[in-house]
Design an enzyme around this catalytic site. Structure first.
Site, PDB file in Angstrom:
ATOM      1  N   ASP A   1       0.837  -1.192   0.000  1.00 15.10           N
ATOM      2  CA  ASP A   1       0.000   0.000   0.000  1.00 15.10           C
ATOM      3  C   ASP A   1       0.877   1.250   0.000  1.00 15.10           C
ATOM      4  O   ASP A   1       1.853   1.345   0.754  1.00 15.10           O
ATOM      5  CB  ASP A   1      -0.890  -0.027   1.255  1.00 15.10           C
TER       6      ASP A   1
ATOM      7  N   GLU B   1       1.721  -0.483  -5.016  1.00 14.19           N
ATOM      8  CA  GLU B   1       0.787   0.593  -5.339  1.00 14.19           C
ATOM      9  C   GLU B   1       1.686   1.817  -5.511  1.00 14.19           C
ATOM     10  O   GLU B   1       2.145   2.397  -4.511  1.00 14.19           O
ATOM     11  CB  GLU B   1      -0.225   0.820  -4.226  1.00 14.19           C
TER      12      GLU B   1
END
Length: 727
Positions: free
Chosen positions: A346, A382
């Site tokens: 993330d 990401e």
């Protein structure tokens, strides 16, 4: 309970069958108390007797699995200088492998008084916060082997442990929404039928529900609020009410083992960029009270505040060796002890920030590159964060793959009819060589997706022009405003058959485009069923029916499920859709027959530079040559496949296209048509069979070379070359 000296390594609580070694890093601590808790909550404090290299440690015989514990750190408290030690606060071990209890947000878990943030709060927090649990590392893996599915054969399914199974009628109620529920035979059969090869689980590291959300009766459903990087989230355990805290660890392992037996990999969405302790007004639960300066990025000229590249209040200090060690130890633990197959990071750009700018060669990536364990599993970034220069799509090191946000945006724009997207669309569906080829990466560096947990579901993407996040209670301030969605003529639910037919076609368009593009496709759970969130594009706080998969959709939208499964199967059958190398775009050897790819106008003419520069409307054909794949199979032989022609039409009206003819008397069979939902398969006997309902269908329609093909408005038609006879 006189402690022995023990060892400074490994960090955390390490049970050896006789006792447990406890070790905690803190450079600022004057001393560290280990706090052991009896089942009735009675606390016993034991000073850790030794310090080596700023690691406080000790060994206790007779202490074993199920023992609840925490730490109290004695040291300086001066928030203005970034020092926040306070022994009144029970602190969670950063290396906790299991967690019990919950944070009830009593004032005692904060190091200041609510009415006066400058006043120190010395209320004891032990009764109001979480505790770590000693676990038994032994588990019978029964010769478990990782599936090790090659990237180019991978189909990822992004799923939420709770949301995927919470409403499934075929799973016993006590297992729904748990690790055991995900591993239940009905879910394994479903995943196998769909054809996915990996589940990418939204955060399963122990996380907290934010105070602001709990006050509004909501929850941190997505889980991007980690407090323990080694512990599986205990609310997803069917065994949460068992007599032995920490049993969720074995339940998680059993889930992984079961998925592996089915040939399905487990990828974890991990959050190493921040923790649940929030900004300078957040609670003191773990790292803040252990060594605030070491674990967090502080504002250089005013260290009472935190650098925030994540929008959550703090950022981990990946420049600090012990913080880097924490992350790397966590990654290795999940691979070696929990047997997971990869990670999706993330806001991964945050991990690349050495100082203020994103540094592609940051220390973290150097460590991953040379690590013999972590470097061998799937690593997905990401590739952005909310800080300056945080959008880094295409800029991660060669070992990494990336969520391709450019792919998502371009495919959405193309199918909703945005002008001047044709050239970029062509690049995205062929692997985004402009982003990944220059540094030696392959097409599978691109994790392609049209929808993900963050944003509209596929159904809502074609049903809403605007977000509808009223249920979140934030007056519409949350969630993205630029969704690149199109409601097809009506906002939200409608009974207009024309609108419903168009939406169904658009769903099929995006699923087929995704699965037939070069790169690694990622499906969002429930999209294959037409799952809706009623237009909410930020359901991070909705742990309820709004976010959970409604399994009654499987019957109501069975044709969509079977269409998706059929296209996944088409991808698996044909390596031309999952090449390991980029297209050359020119003849491999003499003669156009060995050209690997060619682009054509609707008139059947090969695209010229002028056509590309003009954008040439919103329709195009692309020829994929299955006899010109530069890949080798496991035996070292060249891969050979069928050849296909993909005909895209993003116009509202039908278009008559002229099928190209290479002069060899080609005949083409229509194997996929998103206008009708038909998908044909090549069976073992070489006969084309199949369809959206799985029934045997008549021989598919055929088109000769130079023949005319009507491609429906807003649709994709895929043709298979079935006949090649020299004139």
């Amino acid at each position: 309970m006189q402690p022995w000296p023990g060892s400074p390594y490994p960090l955390g609580a390490d049970y050896d069958g006789v006792g447990t070694n406890f070790a905690l890093f803190s450079e600022v601590a004057d001393r560290v108390d280990l706090c052991l808790f009896d089942p009735d909550g009675t606390e016993t404090r034991i000073r850790l007797p030794e310090v080596d290299g700023f690691v406080h440690h000790g060994y206790l015989t007779g202490v074993g699995p199920g023992q609840e514990y925490g730490f109290r750190v004695h040291g300086p408290y001066d928030p203005a200088r970034g020092l926040r030690c306070n022994p009144a606060k029970l602190l969670l071990d950063p290396y906790a492998k299991a967690v019990t209890g919950k944070v009830d947000w009593d004032e005692s878990v904060f190091s200041y008084r609510f009415g006066n943030p400058a006043e120190r709060n010395d209320d004891d927090s032990a009764a109001h916060t979480v505790r770590a649990v000693v676990v038994n590392p032994y588990f019978d893996w029964a010769n478990d082997r990782p599936p090790k599915v090659p990237y180019n054969e991978t189909v990822v399914y992004e799923a939420h442990v709770r949301g995927l199974t919470k409403l499934h009628p075929g799973i016993p109620e006590e297992l729904r929404g748990t690790y055991s529920g995900l591993a239940h035979p009905v879910m394994i059969e479903y995943l196998k039928t769909l054809g996915v090869t990996a589940v990418e689980l939204m955060p399963v590291h122990q996380f907290l529900h934010d105070h602001a959300l709990t006050e509004r009766g909501l929850a941190n459903y997505w889980g991007y609020n980690t407090i323990a990087f080694f512990a599986p989230h205990n609310e997803y355990a069917a065994s949460i009410m068992s007599a032995t805290p920490g049993s969720e660890v074995h339940e998680f392992k059993a889930m992984v083992r079961t998925l592996h037996e089915a040939g399905i990999e487990v990828i974890l969405d991990v959050v190493y960029n921040h923790t649940a302790e929030g900004n300078h007004l957040g609670p003191t639960l773990s790292m803040r009270g252990i060594d605030n300066q070491a674990y967090y990025r502080l504002v250089e000229n005013d260290p009472q505040y935190y650098m925030d590249y994540t929008g959550t209040g703090n950022s981990l200090n990946v420049r600090q060796p012990h913080t880097l060690q924490l992350i790397m130890d966590s990654l290795r633990y999940w691979v070696t002890e929990m047997h997971v197959d990869g990670f999706r990071f993330d806001l991964a750009a945050t991990l690349a920030r050495e100082f203020y700018d994103v540094d592609r060669l940051a220390t973290f990536f150097d460590l991953v590159q040379q690590d013999p364990v972590v470097s061998q599993v799937k690593l997905i970034a990401e590739p952005w964060d909310v800080g300056p220069g945080g959008y880094q799509v295409g800029n991660f090191p060669p070992l990494w793959t990336e969520w391709n946000g450019a792919y998502r945006d371009t495919v959405r724009d193309f199918w909703r009819g945005e002008p001047a997207t044709l050239g970029e669309f062509a690049s995205r569906i062929t692997g985004s060589s402009d982003l990944y080829q220059s540094d030696g990466r392959r097409p599978f560096a691109s994790i392609n997706f049209v929808t993900a947990h963050d944003g509209f579901t596929l159904n809502d993407l074609v049903s809403y022009n605007e977000k509808h996040n009223e249920a979140n209670g934030e007056d519409g301030r949350d969630g993205a405003d630029d969704n690149r969605s199109w409601n097809c003529g009506a906002e939200g639910p409608t009974e207009d058959e024309k609108v419903l037919d168009l939406r169904a076609r658009q769903r099929r368009n995006m699923i087929a485009t995704l699965l037939l593009s070069q790169g690694v496709p990622m499906l969002l759970h429930g999209d294959e069923l037409g799952r809706t969130q009623d237009g909410n594009n930020n359901a991070y706080c909705q742990d309820n029916e709004l976010s959970w998969v409604d399994w009654s959709l499987l019957e109501r939208n069975r044709e969509l499920f079977e269409f998706t499964s059929a296209v996944v199967d088409l991808r698996h059958q044909h390596p031309v859709f999952r090449r390991r190398r980029f297209f050359a775009g020119r003849p491999i050897r003499r003669g156009d027959e060995l050209r690997d790819i060619a682009w054509f106008t609707p008139a059947g003419d090969e695209m010229t530079d002028q056509d590309w520069e003009a954008g040439f409307g919103r329709s195009i054909m692309v020829f994929l040559n299955g006899t010109a794949i530069p890949d080798l199979d496991a035996r070292g032989e060249r891969v050979v496949d069928d050849s296909f022609l993909l005909c895209f039409n993003a116009h509202d009206d039908d278009i008559t296209m002229t099928v190209p003819d290479g002069g060899y008397g080609e005949e083409w069979a229509i194997v996929l048509d998103t206008a009708t939902g038909e998908v044909f398969h090549r069976s073992v006997g070489g006969v084309l069979v199949g369809g959206v309902a799985g029934d045997q269908l008549a021989t598919p329609r055929t088109v000769p070379g130079h023949g005319e093909l009507v491609v429906g408005g807003r649709s994709l038609t895929v043709l298979l070359r079935t006949k090649e006879q020299e004139a």
